[in-house]
Write a protein that holds these residues in place. Sequence first.
Motif, PDB file in Angstrom:
ATOM      1  N   VAL A  42     -64.696  53.586 147.833  1.00 48.55           N
ATOM      2  CA  VAL A  42     -64.090  54.810 147.329  1.00 48.55           C
ATOM      3  C   VAL A  42     -65.043  55.937 147.703  1.00 48.55           C
ATOM      4  O   VAL A  42     -66.228  55.879 147.387  1.00 48.55           O
ATOM      5  CB  VAL A  42     -63.893  54.722 145.805  1.00 48.55           C
ATOM      6  N   MET A  43     -64.519  56.936 148.438  1.00 47.79           N
ATOM      7  CA  MET A  43     -65.394  57.971 148.993  1.00 47.79           C
ATOM      8  C   MET A  43     -64.851  59.365 148.703  1.00 47.79           C
ATOM      9  O   MET A  43     -63.652  59.602 148.836  1.00 47.79           O
ATOM     10  CB  MET A  43     -65.500  57.772 150.519  1.00 47.79           C
ATOM     11  N   ALA A  44     -65.762  60.246 148.303  1.00 44.77           N
ATOM     12  CA  ALA A  44     -65.391  61.658 148.192  1.00 44.77           C
ATOM     13  C   ALA A  44     -65.226  62.179 149.613  1.00 44.77           C
ATOM     14  O   ALA A  44     -66.167  62.116 150.408  1.00 44.77           O
ATOM     15  CB  ALA A  44     -66.477  62.430 147.452  1.00 44.77           C
ATOM     16  N   CYS A  45     -64.025  62.644 149.955  1.00 49.16           N
ATOM     17  CA  CYS A  45     -63.732  63.014 151.350  1.00 49.16           C
ATOM     18  C   CYS A  45     -64.871  63.881 151.902  1.00 49.16           C
ATOM     19  O   CYS A  45     -65.235  64.896 151.309  1.00 49.16           O
ATOM     20  CB  CYS A  45     -62.396  63.737 151.455  1.00 49.16           C
ATOM     21  N   PRO A  46     -65.467  63.449 153.032  1.00 52.71           N
ATOM     22  CA  PRO A  46     -66.665  64.139 153.529  1.00 52.71           C
ATOM     23  C   PRO A  46     -66.409  65.543 154.074  1.00 52.71           C
ATOM     24  O   PRO A  46     -67.368  66.251 154.369  1.00 52.71           O
ATOM     25  CB  PRO A  46     -67.182  63.203 154.622  1.00 52.71           C
ATOM     26  N   ASP A  47     -65.145  65.946 154.189  1.00 55.12           N
ATOM     27  CA  ASP A  47     -64.913  67.320 154.647  1.00 55.12           C
ATOM     28  C   ASP A  47     -64.963  68.326 153.495  1.00 55.12           C
ATOM     29  O   ASP A  47     -64.869  69.527 153.716  1.00 55.12           O
ATOM     30  CB  ASP A  47     -63.601  67.442 155.434  1.00 55.12           C
ATOM     31  N   GLY A  48     -65.108  67.815 152.267  1.00 61.26           N
ATOM     32  CA  GLY A  48     -65.232  68.723 151.123  1.00 61.26           C
ATOM     33  C   GLY A  48     -63.907  69.191 150.546  1.00 61.26           C
ATOM     34  O   GLY A  48     -63.876  70.122 149.734  1.00 61.26           O
ATOM     35  N   CYS A  49     -62.801  68.551 150.930  1.00 65.75           N
ATOM     36  CA  CYS A  49     -61.488  68.992 150.453  1.00 65.75           C
ATOM     37  C   CYS A  49     -61.258  68.623 148.984  1.00 65.75           C
ATOM     38  O   CYS A  49     -60.307  69.096 148.367  1.00 65.75           O
ATOM     39  CB  CYS A  49     -60.366  68.427 151.318  1.00 65.75           C
ATOM     40  N   GLY A  50     -62.109  67.738 148.457  1.00 65.67           N
ATOM     41  CA  GLY A  50     -61.974  67.372 147.046  1.00 65.67           C
ATOM     42  C   GLY A  50     -61.153  66.120 146.797  1.00 65.67           C
ATOM     43  O   GLY A  50     -61.102  65.628 145.672  1.00 65.67           O
TER      44      GLY A  50
END
Length: 174
Positions: A42-50
Motif C-alpha cells: 500500500v503506497m501513498a501515490c509518489p506524485d503527491g496526488c493524495g
Amino acid sequence: MTEPARMVRLVGDAEYRDQAEASLSTPGDASMVFRSRPRSIVMACPDGCGETLVINLDSRADKAWRFDMRGEGLTLFPSVWREGGCESHFIVWRGHILWCDRFEGGNREPPYNPEIEAAVLSAMDEVQPRNAVELADAIEELVWDVSRVANRLVGRGLARSWKINGGWVFVRVV
Ligand SMILES: [Zn+2]
C-alpha cells in the motif's frame, strides 16, 4: 505541483490494508500488508496526488507483481501504472522510483553493478532468444538489473536484441 517522490520509504508491515494506509504520511511512503504471506504493498501515490495505490503481491488473488527486498530497498516488477486518476506510471527498483512519463527528467537509477555481466551473458543462448525475465530467473537476479546489463552488452556488440510481441529478447553474439 511539487516535486514527486524519487525514493520509496518503507514504513513497516501491517496486517490489514487500513492499518497500512494509516501509517503513510508522505508521497512514496509504502507499507506491506502481510498476513502469513505478503498480500500487497500500500503506497501513498509518489506524485503527491493524495491517492493510495494498492499493489497486489498475492498471485493467488489476482494479477500479482514480483517483489524483492535485496539491496537498498523495495523492487517491484513490472512497472506500476495507475490507469485512472493521476495516471502515475513508474518503476520501483532497489528503493528508487523511476518515472516512466512525466518527471522522468529527474530519474536516478540505482548504481550499475558490472559483476553480473558475465552471468547475464552466460544465461543468454546463441540461438534461442530469451527475455529479461527469463534471464533474471536463470541467474536469480532482479529483472531491472538484468535488463540494464543486457542492453549494455548489446551496446558493446556482445549480444543482440529485437522485439517480439512488444517485449525485448536477447541472444549472445558468437
Ligand atoms: Zn497520483
